[in-house]
Motif scaffolding. Structure first.
Motif, PDB file in Angstrom:
ATOM      1  N   ASP A 126     -73.455 117.245 -65.998  1.00 30.43           N
ATOM      2  CA  ASP A 126     -74.675 117.738 -65.754  1.00 30.43           C
ATOM      3  C   ASP A 126     -75.065 118.772 -66.866  1.00 30.43           C
ATOM      4  OD1 ASP A 126     -75.218 116.265 -63.606  1.00 30.43           O
ATOM      5  OD2 ASP A 126     -75.244 117.868 -62.140  1.00 30.43           O
ATOM      6  N   LYS A 130     -78.043 118.885 -69.627  1.00 33.50           N
ATOM      7  CA  LYS A 130     -78.990 120.245 -69.555  1.00 33.50           C
ATOM      8  C   LYS A 130     -78.992 120.648 -70.808  1.00 33.50           C
ATOM      9  CE  LYS A 130     -79.687 124.715 -67.366  1.00 33.50           C
ATOM     10  NZ  LYS A 130     -78.951 125.746 -66.605  1.00 33.50           N
ATOM     11  N   GLU A 134     -82.608 121.054 -72.991  1.00 39.80           N
ATOM     12  CA  GLU A 134     -82.405 122.410 -73.354  1.00 39.80           C
ATOM     13  C   GLU A 134     -82.921 122.214 -74.923  1.00 39.80           C
ATOM     14  OE1 GLU A 134     -80.289 125.492 -70.431  1.00 39.80           O
ATOM     15  OE2 GLU A 134     -79.352 124.426 -72.436  1.00 39.80           O
ATOM     16  N   LEU A 159     -83.237 117.566 -63.227  1.00 34.78           N
ATOM     17  CA  LEU A 159     -82.875 118.441 -64.444  1.00 34.78           C
ATOM     18  C   LEU A 159     -83.946 118.393 -65.240  1.00 34.78           C
ATOM     19  CD1 LEU A 159     -78.858 117.552 -64.819  1.00 34.78           C
ATOM     20  CD2 LEU A 159     -79.965 119.601 -63.751  1.00 34.78           C
ATOM     21  N   LEU A 163     -86.890 121.844 -66.697  1.00 35.14           N
ATOM     22  CA  LEU A 163     -87.000 122.241 -67.989  1.00 35.14           C
ATOM     23  C   LEU A 163     -88.330 121.488 -68.509  1.00 35.14           C
ATOM     24  CD1 LEU A 163     -83.252 121.987 -69.178  1.00 35.14           C
ATOM     25  CD2 LEU A 163     -84.597 124.214 -69.019  1.00 35.14           C
TER      26      LEU A 163
END
Length: 252
Positions: A126, A130, A134, A159, A163
């Protein structure tokens, strides 16, 4: 994004380096919709990247960044113990490098598809997933990330939504699958299909929303936006030619 009911064809490309040539980029490019271009960390050099971008632009093919771990000797297929912060930075760096050539050619990076070991690590880690999300979000709002289509992609969706990163789900025509929709490790026999008819049959099944055999012979069903045929597979050109014809409704 593909239109409803239409699957895109993508290929990993731009993987030559210096005097070493890999793949069949010039022959393959006319048959695909998306070119995942190496960014210099697992393959590719500045001149080959520039030439690959020009070739994609010539054929109207969408360009995706294909970032990897910094592993030129291992072709990006070896896991490196990079921290999430390192992964975020190295992915951002590679997107920017490729996009410089894209902008000079009058286009831009359309999506991001991690390569090799990094791609595989995102399936279960994870923090690394992420970090890559990002990097996409930081580079440009709405820049999609291509990830592995699995039986259950709720984790990736959750996830990505947090974002604001769109996802493209990818399946593979020439790779063997486990029952859970994960790819069979390249370290194991039979991980890569080399029979052109088998590759074509699996590709058409995925494209038509049908099931196909996993590595144990059981039926597997995956929903995908894009279908990959590896450019370094010797069967790639013949499979892509026949697949393009079939998807366009012409005799293969």
């Amino acid at each position: 994004m593909p239109s409803s009911g239409t699957i895109l064809l993508n290929c990993d490309m731009g993987e030559s380096f210096g005097v070493w040539t890999l793949g069949q980029d010039e022959a393959v490019m006319p048959f695909i919709d998306q070119a995942n271009l190496a960014c210099g960390f697992h393959a590719g050099d500045p001149l080959s990247i520039q030439c690959s971008v020009a070739l994609a632009v010539e054929h109207g093919v969408r360009i995706g960044a294909h970032p990897a771990y910094p592993d030129l000797v291992g072709f990006g297929r070896r896991h490196l113990s990079c921290s999430p912060a390192e992964v975020q930075a190295l992915v951002l760096y590679q997107i920017g490098a490729l996009d410089a050539f894209c902008r000079a050619a009058g286009t831009e990076v359309a999506y991001v598809k991690p390569h090799g070991a990094l791609y595989n690590d995102l399936v279960s880690d994870d923090a690394l997933l992420k970090a890559v999300l990002e990097a996409c979000a930081a580079y440009r709002s709405g820049l999609p990330l291509m990830v592995l289509a699995q039986i259950d992609n709720r984790r990736e969706r959750k996830l990505a939504e947090a974002l604001g990163v769109p996802l493209l789900f990818e399946a593979f025509a020439d790779r063997a699958y486990q029952a859970d929709g994960h790819l069979l490790s390249r370290r194991l026999p039979g991980a890569v299909h080399h029979d052109s008819q088998r590759i074509l049959s699996q590709a058409l099944a995925i494209a038509r929303g049908q099931s196909f055999p996993d590595c144990h012979g059981n039926r597997l069903h995956l929903k995908a936006d894009s279908l990959c045929v590896h450019g370094d597979n010797p069967e790639a050109l013949e499979v892509l030619r026949r697949l393009r014809l079939a998807l366009d409704g012409r005799p293969a």
